[in-house]
Write a protein that holds these residues in place. Structure first.
Motif, PDB file in Angstrom:
ATOM      1  N   VAL A   1       0.849  -1.199   0.000  1.00 56.90           N
ATOM      2  CA  VAL A   1       0.000   0.000   0.000  1.00 56.90           C
ATOM      3  C   VAL A   1       0.883   1.246   0.000  1.00 56.90           C
ATOM      4  N   MET A   2       1.948   1.237   0.801  1.00 61.75           N
ATOM      5  CA  MET A   2       2.880   2.365   0.826  1.00 61.75           C
ATOM      6  C   MET A   2       3.518   2.561  -0.550  1.00 61.75           C
ATOM      7  N   ALA A   3       3.893   1.470  -1.187  1.00 65.25           N
ATOM      8  CA  ALA A   3       4.499   1.558  -2.516  1.00 65.25           C
ATOM      9  C   ALA A   3       3.500   2.134  -3.518  1.00 65.25           C
ATOM     10  N   GLY A   4       2.246   1.753  -3.415  1.00 63.73           N
ATOM     11  CA  GLY A   4       1.228   2.298  -4.312  1.00 63.73           C
ATOM     12  C   GLY A   4       1.094   3.803  -4.167  1.00 63.73           C
ATOM     13  N   TRP A   5       1.145   4.284  -2.935  1.00 64.67           N
ATOM     14  CA  TRP A   5       1.087   5.727  -2.696  1.00 64.67           C
ATOM     15  C   TRP A   5       2.301   6.404  -3.320  1.00 64.67           C
ATOM     16  N   ALA A   6       3.482   5.835  -3.103  1.00 70.09           N
ATOM     17  CA  ALA A   6       4.708   6.412  -3.671  1.00 70.09           C
ATOM     18  C   ALA A   6       4.672   6.381  -5.195  1.00 70.09           C
ATOM     19  N   ASP A   7       4.147   5.310  -5.770  1.00 75.10           N
ATOM     20  CA  ASP A   7       4.046   5.217  -7.233  1.00 75.10           C
ATOM     21  C   ASP A   7       3.164   6.330  -7.780  1.00 75.10           C
ATOM     22  N   ARG A   8       2.100   6.649  -7.075  1.00 81.08           N
ATOM     23  CA  ARG A   8       1.183   7.691  -7.543  1.00 81.08           C
ATOM     24  C   ARG A   8       1.761   9.090  -7.369  1.00 81.08           C
ATOM     25  N   TRP A   9       2.376   9.350  -6.220  1.00 82.91           N
ATOM     26  CA  TRP A   9       2.749  10.710  -5.873  1.00 82.91           C
ATOM     27  C   TRP A   9       4.242  11.027  -6.024  1.00 82.91           C
ATOM     28  N   LEU A  10       5.090  10.034  -6.104  1.00 77.97           N
ATOM     29  CA  LEU A  10       6.526  10.308  -6.087  1.00 77.97           C
ATOM     30  C   LEU A  10       7.322   9.703  -7.247  1.00 77.97           C
ATOM     31  N   ALA A  11       6.694   8.894  -8.092  1.00 77.79           N
ATOM     32  CA  ALA A  11       7.442   8.183  -9.131  1.00 77.79           C
ATOM     33  C   ALA A  11       7.933   9.091 -10.251  1.00 77.79           C
ATOM     34  N   GLY A  12       7.272  10.201 -10.469  1.00 73.81           N
ATOM     35  CA  GLY A  12       7.689  11.107 -11.537  1.00 73.81           C
ATOM     36  C   GLY A  12       7.440  10.519 -12.916  1.00 73.81           C
ATOM     37  N   GLU A  13       8.089  11.116 -13.899  1.00 73.05           N
ATOM     38  CA  GLU A  13       7.873  10.692 -15.287  1.00 73.05           C
ATOM     39  C   GLU A  13       8.378   9.288 -15.564  1.00 73.05           C
ATOM     40  N   ALA A  14       9.367   8.834 -14.803  1.00 72.74           N
ATOM     41  CA  ALA A  14       9.922   7.495 -15.020  1.00 72.74           C
ATOM     42  C   ALA A  14       8.901   6.403 -14.729  1.00 72.74           C
ATOM     43  N   GLY A  15       7.968   6.703 -13.836  1.00 73.90           N
ATOM     44  CA  GLY A  15       6.965   5.714 -13.468  1.00 73.90           C
ATOM     45  C   GLY A  15       7.437   4.840 -12.320  1.00 73.90           C
ATOM     46  N   PRO A  16       6.594   3.909 -11.895  1.00 70.91           N
ATOM     47  CA  PRO A  16       6.931   3.070 -10.744  1.00 70.91           C
ATOM     48  C   PRO A  16       8.112   2.145 -11.037  1.00 70.91           C
ATOM     49  N   PRO A  17       8.948   1.897 -10.041  1.00 72.02           N
ATOM     50  CA  PRO A  17      10.090   1.013 -10.247  1.00 72.02           C
ATOM     51  C   PRO A  17       9.721  -0.471 -10.285  1.00 72.02           C
ATOM     52  N   VAL A  18       8.540  -0.818  -9.789  1.00 72.19           N
ATOM     53  CA  VAL A  18       8.111  -2.217  -9.723  1.00 72.19           C
ATOM     54  C   VAL A  18       6.644  -2.298 -10.131  1.00 72.19           C
ATOM     55  N   LEU A  19       6.299  -3.331 -10.879  1.00 73.74           N
ATOM     56  CA  LEU A  19       4.906  -3.615 -11.214  1.00 73.74           C
ATOM     57  C   LEU A  19       4.487  -4.890 -10.497  1.00 73.74           C
ATOM     58  N   TYR A  20       3.204  -5.018 -10.229  1.00 70.72           N
ATOM     59  CA  TYR A  20       2.675  -6.176  -9.507  1.00 70.72           C
ATOM     60  C   TYR A  20       1.772  -6.990 -10.429  1.00 70.72           C
ATOM     61  N   ARG A  21       2.161  -8.244 -10.679  1.00 75.29           N
ATOM     62  CA  ARG A  21       1.318  -9.155 -11.464  1.00 75.29           C
ATOM     63  C   ARG A  21       0.562 -10.037 -10.481  1.00 75.29           C
ATOM     64  N   HIS A  22      -0.755  -9.996 -10.563  1.00 76.80           N
ATOM     65  CA  HIS A  22      -1.624 -10.760  -9.668  1.00 76.80           C
ATOM     66  C   HIS A  22      -1.624 -12.228 -10.087  1.00 76.80           C
ATOM     67  N   HIS A  23      -1.317 -13.138  -9.159  1.00 74.48           N
ATOM     68  CA  HIS A  23      -1.272 -14.567  -9.471  1.00 74.48           C
ATOM     69  C   HIS A  23      -2.603 -15.101  -9.988  1.00 74.48           C
ATOM     70  N   ALA A  24      -3.699 -14.668  -9.383  1.00 73.54           N
ATOM     71  CA  ALA A  24      -5.006 -15.246  -9.715  1.00 73.54           C
ATOM     72  C   ALA A  24      -5.430 -14.977 -11.152  1.00 73.54           C
ATOM     73  N   CYS A  25      -5.162 -13.765 -11.663  1.00 74.67           N
ATOM     74  CA  CYS A  25      -5.640 -13.433 -13.011  1.00 74.67           C
ATOM     75  C   CYS A  25      -4.506 -13.185 -14.003  1.00 74.67           C
ATOM     76  N   GLY A  26      -3.278 -13.058 -13.527  1.00 71.84           N
ATOM     77  CA  GLY A  26      -2.145 -12.845 -14.412  1.00 71.84           C
ATOM     78  C   GLY A  26      -1.976 -11.420 -14.901  1.00 71.84           C
ATOM     79  N   GLU A  27      -2.821 -10.520 -14.442  1.00 67.76           N
ATOM     80  CA  GLU A  27      -2.777  -9.131 -14.902  1.00 67.76           C
ATOM     81  C   GLU A  27      -1.901  -8.266 -13.999  1.00 67.76           C
ATOM     82  N   ILE A  28      -1.304  -7.222 -14.616  1.00 63.99           N
ATOM     83  CA  ILE A  28      -0.588  -6.208 -13.852  1.00 63.99           C
ATOM     84  C   ILE A  28      -1.645  -5.346 -13.169  1.00 63.99           C
ATOM     85  N   SER A  29      -1.498  -5.137 -11.867  1.00 63.03           N
ATOM     86  CA  SER A  29      -2.509  -4.392 -11.122  1.00 63.03           C
ATOM     87  C   SER A  29      -1.848  -3.557 -10.041  1.00 63.03           C
ATOM     88  N   ARG A  30      -2.676  -2.972  -9.209  1.00 62.85           N
ATOM     89  CA  ARG A  30      -2.213  -2.199  -8.055  1.00 62.85           C
ATOM     90  C   ARG A  30      -3.006  -2.650  -6.842  1.00 62.85           C
TER      91      ARG A  30
END
Length: 150
Positions: free
Chosen positions: A94-123
Motif C-alpha cells: 500500500v505504501m508503494a502504491g502511494w509512492a508510485d502515484r505521488w513520487l514516481a515522476g515521469e519514469a513511473g513506478p520502479p516495480v509492477l505487480y502481477r496478480h497470481h489469480a488473473c495474471g494481470e498487472i494491477s495495483r
C-alpha cells in the motif's frame, strides 16, 4: 535518552510503528520478501552496517515478523517472513502504491505487480471486508473500539 514505547499506546498505527518504525525495517522486510534471505545479501543490497542490520533483524525476529532458519552447520542463518510478516508486507505494498502515484515522476513506478489469480498487472486496492466496496480515508468514520484508551 529513553525511547518512546509506541507498542504500549492505545493506537494501532503507533503499535505498527513500534515494529517497523525507522527506515531500515521496512526495507529489510522488502528484501526478505523479494528473496534476499541471507545476512550478506541484505547488507549488500541496502548498504547498511553490520551492527545496524544485526539489531534490526533481531528486533524483527523478536516481533515475530521474520524467523531465523539455519542453512549451514557453522551456524549460518537465513531469514524468512512469518505469516505475520507476510501481512505486514501487504502494508508495504500500500505504501508503494502511494509512492508510485505521488513520487514516481515521469519514469513511473520502479516495480509492477502481477496478480497470481488473473495474471494481470494491477495495483493494491483497499476494499471493505464486509461489502467489497472501496475503503479509503474519506469512506470511513472512526469509532472507539474495545481496546480504546479510557
Amino acid at each position: 535518552m529513553q525511547r518512546t514505547k509506541f507498542g504500549e499506546m492505545a493506537c494501532s498505527i503507533a503499535r505498527t510503528l513500534d515494529v517497523i518504525g525507522g527506515p531500515w525495517s521496512p526495507l529489510i522486510l522488502r528484501d526478505v520478501w523479494v528473496g534476499f534471505t541471507r545476512f550478506e545479501q541484505i547488507q549488500a543490497d541496502l548498504g547498511i552496517s553490520r551492527k545496524v542490520l544485526t539489531e534490526r533483524l533481531g528486533h524483527l525476529v523478536e516481533c515475530g515478523v521474520i524467523e531465523r532458519r539455519p542453512y549451514d552447520r557453522r551456524p549460518r542463518y537465513e531469514y524468512v517472513l512469518t505469516e505475520k510478516g507476510m501481512e505486514l508486507v501487504d502494508l508495504l505494498m500500500v505504501m508503494a502504491g502511494w509512492a508510485d502515484r505521488w513520487l514516481a515522476g515521469e519514469a513511473g513506478p520502479p516495480v509492477l505487480y502481477r496478480h497470481h489469480a488473473c495474471g494481470e498487472i494491477s495495483r493494491v486496492d483497499l476494499r471493505c471486508a464486509h461489502c467489497g466496496g472501496p475503503m479509503h480515508a474519506g469512506d470511513v468514520d472512526l469509532l472507539p473500539g474495545p481496546g480504546a484508551a479510557v
